[in-house]
Design an enzyme around this catalytic site. Structure first.
Site, PDB file in Angstrom:
ATOM      1  CD1 TRP A 137       0.720  -0.440   3.112  1.00 34.32           C
ATOM      2  CD2 TRP A 137      -0.557   1.365   3.452  1.00 34.32           C
ATOM      3  NE1 TRP A 137       1.074   0.098   4.326  1.00 34.32           N
ATOM      4  CE2 TRP A 137       0.305   1.204   4.576  1.00 34.32           C
ATOM      5  CE3 TRP A 137      -1.458   2.432   3.453  1.00 34.32           C
ATOM      6  CZ2 TRP A 137       0.307   2.076   5.659  1.00 34.32           C
ATOM      7  CZ3 TRP A 137      -1.455   3.303   4.546  1.00 34.32           C
ATOM      8  CH2 TRP A 137      -0.573   3.123   5.624  1.00 34.32           C
ATOM      9  CG  ASP A 138       4.786   0.789   1.571  1.00 35.84           C
ATOM     10  OD1 ASP A 138       3.857   0.072   1.978  1.00 35.84           O
ATOM     11  OD2 ASP A 138       5.932   0.762   2.055  1.00 35.84           O
TER      12      ASP A 138
ATOM     13  CD  GLU B 178       2.377  -4.080   9.321  1.00 36.10           C
ATOM     14  OE1 GLU B 178       3.570  -4.234   9.636  1.00 36.10           O
ATOM     15  OE2 GLU B 178       1.956  -4.194   8.151  1.00 36.10           O
TER      16      GLU B 178
ATOM     17  CE  LYS C  36       6.113  -1.867  11.766  1.00 33.07           C
ATOM     18  NZ  LYS C  36       5.778  -2.931  10.826  1.00 33.07           N
ATOM     19  CD  GLN C  37       2.915   1.572   9.880  1.00 27.61           C
ATOM     20  OE1 GLN C  37       3.369   0.480  10.170  1.00 27.61           O
ATOM     21  NE2 GLN C  37       2.813   2.001   8.632  1.00 27.61           N
TER      22      GLN C  37
HETATM   23  C1  BGC Z   1       4.848  -1.261   7.591  1.00 25.05           C
HETATM   24  C2  BGC Z   1       3.834  -1.373   6.478  1.00 25.05           C
HETATM   25  C3  BGC Z   1       4.525  -1.236   5.157  1.00 25.05           C
HETATM   26  C4  BGC Z   1       5.692  -2.224   5.038  1.00 25.05           C
HETATM   27  C5  BGC Z   1       6.518  -1.999   3.792  1.00 25.05           C
HETATM   28  C6  BGC Z   1       5.943  -2.296   7.377  1.00 25.05           C
HETATM   29  O1  BGC Z   1       6.909  -2.167   8.368  1.00 25.05           O
HETATM   30  O2  BGC Z   1       4.243  -1.480   8.838  1.00 25.05           O
HETATM   31  O3  BGC Z   1       2.871  -0.344   6.615  1.00 25.05           O
HETATM   32  O4  BGC Z   1       3.621  -1.467   4.124  1.00 25.05           O
HETATM   33  O5  BGC Z   1       6.549  -2.048   6.129  1.00 25.05           O
HETATM   34  O6  BGC Z   1       7.063  -0.721   3.772  1.00 25.05           O
END
Ligand code: BGC
Length: 775
Positions: free
Chosen positions: A357-358, A488, A601-602
């Site tokens: 999804w990035d 996550e 986490k984000q």
């Molecule tokens: C993030 C995801 C992301 C993936 C690839 C993961 O660490 O939590 O949101 O899509 O990394 O960048």
């Protein structure tokens, strides 16, 4: 955090050789041209700590899933970007000894990534165990003009001896992946050919049957010598080397030119691979290294003209933003709708090189504003072409009636990630795909896209959401159970605020688009409805009901949106109270402990506020920001940039600047101690966003660009280039105000601090400073 590189506006400079940091540097100095790329491995043999990586875009392997206990619905495979044939290698023997920096005393080591002109240069003096010394200067690049080719100029000079030099440039296809579920090798040889100074090997991937022909041409120049005489080919399975023995004189420089090409069956019929490789290598070798490099510099100059960000008064920040932009354009150029952007680009194997999804959430805004609309359109078409697979993917999980669930991780439209909590639950990616369509149409005004492709995707996504929610008798509202949000560090939660919000927005946008199409192009709508067997009344009635009756968790006392049901039951200890030794949590804590903690986490709720900020009053944004940020560990590279943008919006200059530095120098300073594995390419687009949307305050509203710039205190000025609906704009913010330049032949209207300015073609306008500068 490391402080390894010299600060320079246009270059990344490493001085001195530190073998313990070699893998980190190999990532940072990676090269690519959108079609292929590699880590900054040495040309000559190196038996120290290294991660060899050569990658060809779109070529992957379907590595059988590895899980402890199989559950229905699991993806069959994890896709792996493939380490491909190594074409950069040049083996050097000095008499009987191999030149290998692992066994040499290395001095005057200097490695430079020249981002302005697009090449990598490395020089050093190596002393062998017996005291013989050579100096080496190696320059190489991947051409963005001839995008199947790369070139190397390798100069070697004996400093204190005369002896035979045995020089063997080679192609080695006997490579393995660091990331392989069963330790297998993924390539087998199809054919090989060699003639005077050229060699070609075609390799085929197991299972996926991609074929790639890798070719090389070598030219060795020794002063006073006629040419490549005493040469022979050395052949082994998947390997061809061309060995030349020369008598090398003290102080005399020998230059090796090596050209390499990769031709992939993703773009060329298999039976033509070798012929195309030959023609391509002839073409670039005829140009020669110097001409290719001149063309490369010109092409990069053009890219910088369109996408550069200039920061005055802060070289550290300047270097960082250019590094991010450079790496993004090395990874993806938008020429080919089959390609997408892996989170590590061509710099490592992590995340399998697959689409996440990035792309939609982070990369689309960057490419929209710095490249022709065709580039983002290709990213959108990539998903459009995978709609059928997204419908199959949803069907495997039990959804029907054309509901589409785009994969969290994919190469060809099939889900290919191996963790159930991500593949089954991290469904917010569907919303990112829809939002990218909205973003593209909002930015470019290309409504034809919406009619021809966009709405079809939106209907599939809306159908998914309408089946994924369920009616809760107890709440008398719709709920969404068992999801993973962007954070996550929580799995299988109920009512993730972000996902619920995004799902409803998707339904609303789809309804709005249907209304628009019916009115503007009724015949197109009728044909589409027929194609999709779309029963408008019953389907949209349910969608509207969900829009009206969705449940969103909130914490009324604090006045914040709640990340998910039950979040407040967690022990609420802020990140600042965590001992340093516990960070990063994902390396120090058990997964169980992470899941039970309140740490984020984000950006999660804040990701939603970022996307839909216009819906929320500033005090609501502030309360949520002040609540969630202190609980966020930013252990995804995608996190600091969203926080930088929101902090900037809230006028929190220092916090915004702190997040900016963290996102922009994430890899250069190795903040998360994981750059060895490769660069965080997709988060680099977030860095760009934090300058343009954060400090520049750029937004698109009603088809116009709006800015509310403010200047970080450390900076004298910053300016960025923007492509907007055929206009090329430069927005410069300094202590003296904001200067708008329209560098195109199209008139354009821009809003700064809420005032509209009509900029005639080629005009420059100074805009008075505003209170926003007081931040
Ligand atoms: C993030 C995801 C992301 C993936 C690839 C993961 O660490 O939590 O949101 O899509 O990394 O960048």
């Amino acid at each position: 955090m490391k402080d390894r590189f010299k600060i320079d506006e246009w270059q990344i400079i490493e001085e001195g050789f530190d073998p313990t940091l070699n893998k980190f540097a190999e990532s940072v100095f990676s090269l690519g041209n959108g079609r292929m790329g590699h880590r900054a491995n040495f040309e000559e043999t190196y038996s120290g700590n290294t991660l060899q990586g050569n990658y060809v875009a779109g070529v992957y392997y379907t590595d059988k899933t590895r899980v402890g206990w199989w559950k229905n619905g699991y993806p069959e495979y994890a896709a792996k970007v493939l380490n491909a044939a190594n074409w950069i290698g040049i083996d050097i023997k000095i008499g009987a000894a191999t030149l290998d920096l692992h066994y040499c005393k290395v001095t005057a080591f200097r490695r430079v990534l020249n981002m302005q002109e697009g090449y990598l240069e490395r020089s050093f003096i190596a002393a062998l165990k017996d005291g013989r010394q050579v100096s080496v200067n190696a320059r190489r690049f991947y051409s963005i003009v001839d995008d199947v080719a790369g070139a190397i100029r390798y100069r070697i000079t004996p400093l204190n001896f005369e002896d035979n030099l045995v020089i063997t440039p080679f192609i080695d296809g006997d490579v393995s992946n660091q990331d392989a579920n069963y330790g297998e090798k993924f390539w087998e040889e199809v054919s090989r050919e060699s003639d005077n100074d050229r060699a070609f090997i075609t390799l085929r991937t197991r299972k996926t049957n991609f074929e790639v022909c890798t070719g090389m041409q070598v030219n060795i120049v020794q002063p006073g010598e006629a040419g490549n005489t005493a040469s022979r080919f050395i052949e082994k399975e998947k390997f061809i080397g061309r060995e030349t023995t020369l008598w090398a004189k003290k102080g005399e420089e020998i230059t090796i030119y090596k050209y390499g090409v990769n031709i992939s069956s993703a773009n060329t019929p298999k039976e033509e691979l070798t012929a195309v490789a030959k023609a391509s290598i002839n073409k670039v070798a005829a140009k020669g290294f110097e001409q290719m490099l001149e063309e490369q510099a010109r092409a990069w100059a053009q890219k910088w003209k369109e996408s550069d960000i200039v920061i005055e008064g802060d070289v550290t920040a300047q270097q960082a933003i250019r590094f991010n932009i450079f790496q993004l354009y090395q990874t993806y150029t938008g020429e080919d709708p089959q390609l997408n952007i892996g989170p590590k680009g061509f710099t490592g194997e992590k995340y399998g090189g697959a689409t996440h999804w990035d792309t939609e959430a982070y990369c689309v805004p960057f490419y929209l504003a710095t490249a022709s609309p065709k580039v983002t359109r290709n990213l959108l078409l990539y998903r459009y072409h995978q709609l059928g697979k997204a419908i199959e993917n949803a069907a495997k999980l039990g959804f029907d009636n054309g509901a589409a669930l785009f994969p969290m991780v994919t190469m060809n439209g099939e889900e290919c990630h191996n963790e159930w909590e991500i593949t089954f639950e991290e469904i917010h990616r569907n919303g990112a795909v829809a939002f990218a369509i909205y973003n593209y149409v909002r930015y470019t005004g290309d409504q034809d896209y919406l009619a021809a492709y966009g709405l079809e995707v939106l209907i599939g996504i809306a159908r998914f959401w309408s089946q994924r929610v369920n009616w809760s008798e107890q709440r008398n509202q719709y709920v969404m159970l068992g999801v993973t949000g962007p954070n996550e560090y929580e799995n299988n939660v109920n009512n993730n605020w972000y996902t619920n919000t995004l799902a409803v927005w998707c339904l609303e946008y789809t309804l709005e688009t249907i209304g628009w199409l019916k009115q503007q192009r009724p015949e197109v709508y009728v044909a589409l409805a027929e194609k999709l067997r779309f029963h408008e009344v019953p389907e949209t009635t349910k969608w509207k009901h969900i829009v009206e009756q969705m449940y969103y968790p909130e914490e009324a006392t604090l006045g914040v949106f709640l990340q998910q049901d039950g979040y407040m039951d967690k022990e609420q200890v802020l990140v600042k109270a965590l001992p340093e030794k516990d960070r990063p949590l994902n390396q120090q804590w058990s997964w169980d402990r992470i899941l039970r903690s309140c740490y984020i986490k984000q950006a999660d709720v804040l990701q939603g506020i970022y996307l839909f900020e216009e819906k929320y009053a500033e005090d609501v944004i502030r309360r949520n920001f002040d609540f969630y940020e202190p609980r966020t560990v930013h252990e995804s590279s995608l996190s600091p940039c969203i926080h930088a943008i929101l902090a900037a919006k809230l006028g929190e200059e220092q916090r915004a600047y702190g997040f900016y530095l963290r996102t922009s120098r994430l890899d250069l300073d190795d903040y998360n101690n994981d750059t060895d594995d490769g660069l965080h390419i997709t988060s680099m687009a977030g860095t760009w966003m934090s300058v343009v949307e954060g400090f520049g305050g750029m937004r698109v509203r009603n088809g116009d660009l709006h800015f509310t710039p403010f200047l970080p205190v450390k900076w004298e000025s910053f300016s960025f280039n923007i492509l907007f609906r055929e206009a090329v704009l430069n927005i410069k913010t300094s202590k003296n105000g904001v200067v708008l330049s329209n560098r195109s032949d199209k008139e354009v209207c821009i809003h700064v601090y809420g005032n509209a300015y009509h900029l005639k073609a080629g005009s420059v306008q100074k805009v008075a400073t505003d209170v926003s500068f007081a931040h």
